[in-house]
Design an enzyme around this catalytic site. Structure first.
Site, PDB file in Angstrom:
ATOM      1  N   GLN A 103       0.854  -1.197   0.000  1.00 10.07           N
ATOM      2  CA  GLN A 103       0.000   0.000   0.000  1.00 10.07           C
ATOM      3  C   GLN A 103       0.882   1.236   0.000  1.00 10.07           C
ATOM      4  O   GLN A 103       0.390   2.354  -0.096  1.00 10.07           O
ATOM      5  CB  GLN A 103      -0.867   0.024   1.258  1.00 10.07           C
ATOM      6  CG  GLN A 103      -1.817  -1.144   1.366  1.00 10.07           C
ATOM      7  CD  GLN A 103      -2.427  -1.224   2.760  1.00 10.07           C
ATOM      8  OE1 GLN A 103      -3.436  -0.610   3.042  1.00 10.07           O
ATOM      9  NE2 GLN A 103      -1.803  -1.984   3.634  1.00 10.07           N
ATOM     10  N   ASN A 104       2.188   1.042   0.157  1.00  9.38           N
ATOM     11  CA  ASN A 104       3.092   2.186   0.319  1.00  9.38           C
ATOM     12  C   ASN A 104       3.484   2.760  -1.032  1.00  9.38           C
ATOM     13  O   ASN A 104       3.616   2.040  -2.011  1.00  9.38           O
ATOM     14  CB  ASN A 104       4.340   1.766   1.104  1.00  9.38           C
ATOM     15  CG  ASN A 104       3.976   1.233   2.476  1.00  9.38           C
ATOM     16  OD1 ASN A 104       2.875   1.471   2.956  1.00  9.38           O
ATOM     17  ND2 ASN A 104       4.882   0.502   3.091  1.00  9.38           N
ATOM     18  N   ASP A 106       6.283   4.704  -1.232  1.00  8.86           N
ATOM     19  CA  ASP A 106       7.614   5.259  -0.935  1.00  8.86           C
ATOM     20  C   ASP A 106       8.748   4.619  -1.730  1.00  8.86           C
ATOM     21  O   ASP A 106       9.908   5.008  -1.575  1.00  8.86           O
ATOM     22  CB  ASP A 106       7.900   5.166   0.571  1.00  8.86           C
ATOM     23  CG  ASP A 106       7.750   3.736   1.121  1.00  8.86           C
ATOM     24  OD1 ASP A 106       7.938   2.775   0.340  1.00  8.86           O
ATOM     25  OD2 ASP A 106       7.452   3.604   2.317  1.00  8.86           O
ATOM     26  N   HIS A 121      -1.439   1.452  -4.286  1.00  7.16           N
ATOM     27  CA  HIS A 121      -1.865   2.856  -4.224  1.00  7.16           C
ATOM     28  C   HIS A 121      -1.005   3.761  -5.111  1.00  7.16           C
ATOM     29  O   HIS A 121      -0.976   4.971  -4.909  1.00  7.16           O
ATOM     30  CB  HIS A 121      -1.852   3.349  -2.767  1.00  7.16           C
ATOM     31  CG  HIS A 121      -2.912   2.705  -1.910  1.00  7.16           C
ATOM     32  ND1 HIS A 121      -2.868   2.680  -0.543  1.00  7.16           N
ATOM     33  CD2 HIS A 121      -4.060   2.067  -2.261  1.00  7.16           C
ATOM     34  CE1 HIS A 121      -3.944   2.039  -0.079  1.00  7.16           C
ATOM     35  NE2 HIS A 121      -4.669   1.656  -1.103  1.00  7.16           N
ATOM     36  N   CYS A 132      -3.533  15.839 -20.102  1.00  4.67           N
ATOM     37  CA  CYS A 132      -3.101  15.243 -21.373  1.00  4.67           C
ATOM     38  C   CYS A 132      -2.467  13.876 -21.178  1.00  4.67           C
ATOM     39  O   CYS A 132      -2.101  13.215 -22.145  1.00  4.67           O
ATOM     40  CB  CYS A 132      -2.144  16.180 -22.107  1.00  4.67           C
ATOM     41  SG  CYS A 132      -0.505  16.282 -21.361  1.00  4.67           S
ATOM     42  N   GLY A 190       2.736  -4.652   9.060  1.00  2.82           N
ATOM     43  CA  GLY A 190       2.513  -3.234   9.359  1.00  2.82           C
ATOM     44  C   GLY A 190       1.333  -2.581   8.688  1.00  2.82           C
ATOM     45  O   GLY A 190       1.475  -1.507   8.104  1.00  2.82           O
ATOM     46  N   ASN A 216       3.248  -7.094  13.457  1.00  2.00           N
ATOM     47  CA  ASN A 216       2.780  -5.757  13.862  1.00  2.00           C
ATOM     48  C   ASN A 216       3.005  -5.643  15.370  1.00  2.00           C
ATOM     49  O   ASN A 216       2.748  -6.600  16.096  1.00  2.00           O
ATOM     50  CB  ASN A 216       1.275  -5.609  13.531  1.00  2.00           C
ATOM     51  CG  ASN A 216       0.820  -4.166  13.462  1.00  2.00           C
ATOM     52  OD1 ASN A 216       1.174  -3.365  14.320  1.00  2.00           O
ATOM     53  ND2 ASN A 216       0.032  -3.842  12.451  1.00  2.00           N
ATOM     54  N   ALA A 235       8.693  -4.542  12.554  1.00  3.01           N
ATOM     55  CA  ALA A 235       8.988  -5.215  11.286  1.00  3.01           C
ATOM     56  C   ALA A 235      10.455  -5.627  11.186  1.00  3.01           C
ATOM     57  O   ALA A 235      10.761  -6.764  10.792  1.00  3.01           O
ATOM     58  CB  ALA A 235       8.628  -4.283  10.129  1.00  3.01           C
TER      59      ALA A 235
HETATM   60  N1  APR Z   1       6.703  -2.424  12.406  1.00  2.00           N
HETATM   61  C1  APR Z   1       5.545  -2.963  11.942  1.00  2.00           C
HETATM   62  N2  APR Z   1       4.351  -2.355  12.028  1.00  2.00           N
HETATM   63  C2  APR Z   1       4.311  -1.147  12.611  1.00  2.00           C
HETATM   64  C3  APR Z   1       5.477  -0.510  13.116  1.00  2.00           C
HETATM   65  C4  APR Z   1       6.716  -1.193  12.991  1.00  2.00           C
HETATM   66  N3  APR Z   1       7.871  -0.686  13.424  1.00  2.00           N
HETATM   67  N4  APR Z   1       5.112   0.687  13.638  1.00  2.00           N
HETATM   68  C5  APR Z   1       3.779   0.793  13.462  1.00  2.00           C
HETATM   69  N5  APR Z   1       3.293  -0.309  12.855  1.00  2.00           N
HETATM   70  C6  APR Z   1       1.904  -0.629  12.472  1.00  2.00           C
HETATM   71  C7  APR Z   1       0.829   0.054  13.281  1.00  2.00           C
HETATM   72  O1  APR Z   1       0.582  -0.671  14.501  1.00  2.00           O
HETATM   73  C8  APR Z   1      -0.359   0.029  12.319  1.00  2.00           C
HETATM   74  O2  APR Z   1      -1.079  -1.188  12.454  1.00  2.00           O
HETATM   75  O3  APR Z   1       1.696  -0.180  11.150  1.00  2.00           O
HETATM   76  C9  APR Z   1       0.308   0.061  10.930  1.00  2.00           C
HETATM   77  C10 APR Z   1       0.167   1.362  10.179  1.00  2.00           C
HETATM   78  O4  APR Z   1      -1.177   1.609   9.908  1.00  2.00           O
HETATM   79  P1  APR Z   1      -1.690   2.722   8.869  1.00  2.00           P
HETATM   80  O5  APR Z   1      -1.003   4.020   9.127  1.00  2.00           O
HETATM   81  O6  APR Z   1      -3.175   2.712   8.880  1.00  2.00           O
HETATM   82  O7  APR Z   1      -1.121   2.193   7.483  1.00  2.00           O
HETATM   83  P2  APR Z   1      -1.770   1.322   6.364  1.00  2.00           P
HETATM   84  O8  APR Z   1      -2.574   0.188   6.908  1.00  2.00           O
HETATM   85  O9  APR Z   1      -0.677   1.009   5.411  1.00  2.00           O
HETATM   86  O10 APR Z   1      -2.736   2.389   5.701  1.00  2.00           O
HETATM   87  C11 APR Z   1      -3.280   2.100   4.468  1.00  2.00           C
HETATM   88  O11 APR Z   1      -4.096   4.347   4.268  1.00  2.00           O
HETATM   89  O12 APR Z   1      -4.188   6.678   4.064  1.00  2.00           O
HETATM   90  C12 APR Z   1      -4.007   5.472   3.429  1.00  2.00           C
HETATM   91  O13 APR Z   1      -3.038   5.312   1.324  1.00  2.00           O
HETATM   92  C13 APR Z   1      -2.701   5.342   2.685  1.00  2.00           C
HETATM   93  O14 APR Z   1      -1.587   3.310   2.029  1.00  2.00           O
HETATM   94  C14 APR Z   1      -2.154   3.990   3.126  1.00  2.00           C
HETATM   95  C15 APR Z   1      -3.424   3.309   3.601  1.00  2.00           C
END
Ligand code: APR
Length: 251
Positions: A103-104, A106, A121, A132, A190, A216, A235
């Site tokens: 979903q990232n 980056d 995404h 265009c 994550g 997670n 992670a």
């Molecule tokens: N290692 C693993 N997981 C982690 C860590 C870590 N060091 N730190 C935080 N997390 C977990 C959090 O506990 C949480 O469950 O990562 C998750 C991040 O959640 P979100 O910010 O909701 O990310 P995501 O699920 O990828 O969001 C999906 O939302 O706004 C949109 O397009 C954006 O792609 C994104 C989508």
């Protein structure tokens, strides 16, 4: 915390799988210095998510670009892959996972050397002209302009990741669903599982009989619904343990 028993179970599932895939969210990039979107320190607690609303972007491109540049180019652009991204890339080289669905936006999976990456995404590497259709690499555009404009038609350029209200890129969607339908194992890393349709991908695999490993530090919407083996932790820590055990078991 993940116990040795959980790590052992995860290693066994990976070794016995025939078509394992990874599904990653913002959490895998947290240890690269990129904050997640949700939660106390998440980006949406500091910035107005409206900057990524498509209608708002076209109505207020100058205001939107200012924030988009700060978050997604100044800040994300400086990030480097971490041990979890590298471990996934190594697992692909070892033949242990077939694809990463992320979903990232980056680019860190590709930077770490993963080849089969489906960006659900979109990505921040490219800018597109919504008028265009011309595409630009980020490096070809002066991001310090008040709003970057298309050379061809002078329309306002938009990053090639999806804004709220946009559909999933067709090819990434198709490849992700195909991989989920084939998968016998998904490693979720994550993700809160709060964003649809992305969060449906591991569920599609589960419905087709796949096992689910989840990494997670916190429980997510997946944990009590589809997860079989929960590795509670960061992670980088969990992926480092996994890759080390996998390398030992290959010898
Ligand atoms: N290692 C693993 N997981 C982690 C860590 C870590 N060091 N730190 C935080 N997390 C977990 C959090 O506990 C949480 O469950 O990562 C998750 C991040 O959640 P979100 O910010 O909701 O990310 P995501 O699920 O990828 O969001 C999906 O939302 O706004 C949109 O397009 C954006 O792609 C994104 C989508």
């Amino acid at each position: 915390m993940a116990t040795g028993v959980n790590i052992d179970s995860a290693v066994e599932l990976i070794i016995n799988s025939k078509f394992a895939i990874a599904f990653t969210g913002a959490g895998i990039s947290v240890e690269s210095g990129i904050p997640p979107f949700r939660g106390k320190d998440g980006l949406w607690s500091k910035y107005d998510p409206n900057v990524l609303d498509l209608n708002n972007f076209f109505l207020n491109p100058i205001d939107s670009w200012k924030v988009i540049k700060e978050i997604f180019y100044d800040f994300f652009g400086a990030a480097k892959p971490n041990a979890a991204h590298f471990a996934l890339s190594e697992m692909e080289k070892m033949g242990l996972i077939k694809a990463v669905i992320t979903q990232n936006i980056d680019n860190l999976h590709t930077d770490a050397g993963s080849k089969e990456v489906y960006e659900f995404h979109g990505n921040s590497r490219m800018l597109v002209c919504p008028y265009c259709g011309h595409n630009y690499l980020t490096s070809e555009v002066n991001l310090n302009d008040i709003v970057p404009l298309c050379n061809q038609c002078h329309g306002v350029l938009k990053p090639d990741f999806i804004f709220f209200g946009e559909s999933i890129p067709a090819l990434a969607y198709q490849k992700s669903v195909e991989a989920a339908e084939k998968a016998d194992l998904v490693i979720i890393i994550g993700s809160t599982g709060e964003v649809v349709p992305a969060s449906m991908i591991p569920s599609v695999a589960k419905q087709n009989g796949a096992q689910i490993i989840e990494i997670n530090p916190e429980k997510s919407l997946f944990t009590s619904t589809i997860t079989d083996v929960f590795l509670q932790g960061k992670a980088t820590e969990m992926m480092t343990q996994l890759i080390n055990e996998l390398k030992k078991s290959k010898i």
